[in-house]
Design a protein around this motif. Structure first.
Motif, short mmCIF file in Angstrom:
data_model
loop_
_atom_site.label_atom_id
_atom_site.label_comp_id
_atom_site.label_asym_id
_atom_site.label_seq_id
_atom_site.Cartn_x
_atom_site.Cartn_y
_atom_site.Cartn_z
N ALA A 59 0.83 -1.20 0.00
CA ALA A 59 0.00 0.00 0.00
C ALA A 59 0.86 1.25 0.00
O ALA A 59 0.56 2.22 -0.70
N CYS A 60 1.94 1.26 0.76
CA CYS A 60 2.83 2.42 0.81
C CYS A 60 3.47 2.68 -0.54
O CYS A 60 3.58 3.83 -0.99
N PHE A 61 3.87 1.63 -1.22
CA PHE A 61 4.49 1.75 -2.54
C PHE A 61 3.52 2.35 -3.55
O PHE A 61 3.87 3.26 -4.31
N TYR A 62 2.29 1.85 -3.56
CA TYR A 62 1.32 2.28 -4.56
C TYR A 62 0.83 3.71 -4.34
O TYR A 62 0.45 4.38 -5.29
N CYS A 63 0.84 4.20 -3.13
CA CYS A 63 0.36 5.57 -2.89
C CYS A 63 1.48 6.60 -2.95
O CYS A 63 1.20 7.79 -2.98
N CYS A 64 2.72 6.17 -2.98
CA CYS A 64 3.85 7.10 -2.99
C CYS A 64 3.97 7.82 -4.33
O CYS A 64 4.04 7.18 -5.38
N PRO A 65 4.00 9.15 -4.32
CA PRO A 65 4.11 9.90 -5.57
C PRO A 65 5.54 9.95 -6.14
O PRO A 65 5.73 10.42 -7.25
N GLU A 66 6.51 9.47 -5.39
CA GLU A 66 7.90 9.52 -5.84
C GLU A 66 8.38 8.14 -6.29
O GLU A 66 8.57 7.25 -5.47
N PRO A 67 8.57 7.95 -7.60
CA PRO A 67 9.04 6.64 -8.08
C PRO A 67 10.42 6.32 -7.50
O PRO A 67 11.31 7.15 -7.50
N GLY A 68 10.54 5.16 -6.97
CA GLY A 68 11.82 4.72 -6.42
C GLY A 68 12.06 5.07 -4.97
O GLY A 68 13.10 4.71 -4.42
N ALA A 69 11.14 5.77 -4.33
CA ALA A 69 11.36 6.14 -2.93
C ALA A 69 11.14 4.95 -2.00
O ALA A 69 11.85 4.80 -1.01
N ILE A 70 10.17 4.10 -2.32
CA ILE A 70 9.83 2.97 -1.45
C ILE A 70 9.94 1.67 -2.24
O ILE A 70 9.43 1.57 -3.36
N THR A 71 10.58 0.69 -1.64
CA THR A 71 10.63 -0.66 -2.20
C THR A 71 10.09 -1.61 -1.14
O THR A 71 10.52 -1.55 0.01
N VAL A 72 9.14 -2.45 -1.54
CA VAL A 72 8.55 -3.42 -0.63
C VAL A 72 8.99 -4.81 -1.06
O VAL A 72 8.90 -5.17 -2.24
N TYR A 73 9.47 -5.57 -0.11
CA TYR A 73 9.88 -6.95 -0.36
C TYR A 73 8.92 -7.88 0.35
O TYR A 73 8.69 -7.74 1.54
#
Length: 98
Positions: A59-73
């Protein structure tokens, strides 16, 4: 919220990409993200992962407006839906229609 014996996910956050908007913090179901009290070199409070309770939902990855800021494993695959295995061995490869 129940504590799990084994984490299902892990998150990395690039503090140079994070703009501190807090959308990931608000969207996180297990509430395992927070905004850091200290400022980044860009003058914002970047998101930080607590290090536990991540479910790997993304959910955090999909709502983040900055590409590459969050990676979920995802560390453990999500539980399989029982309906997908109901006809295993009966010649059918798909779950029955509901």
């Amino acid at each position: 919220m129940t504590t799990q014996s084994q984490p299902r996910g892990n998150i990395t956050i690039d503090v140079d990409e994070c703009k501190g908007c807090g959308l990931c913090v608000e969207s996180c179901p297990p509430k395992c993200l927070f905004l850091a009290p200290e400022l980044s070199k860009y003058g914002v409070h970047p998101a930080v992962y607590t290090g536990k309770d991540c479910t790997g939902c993304g959910a955090c990855f999909y709502c983040c407006p900055e590409p590459g800021a969050i990676t979920v494993y995802r560390l453990i695959p999500p539980p399989k839906v029982a309906a997908t295995v109901m006809n295993a061995g009966q010649g059918g490869s798909h779950a029955p229609a509901m």
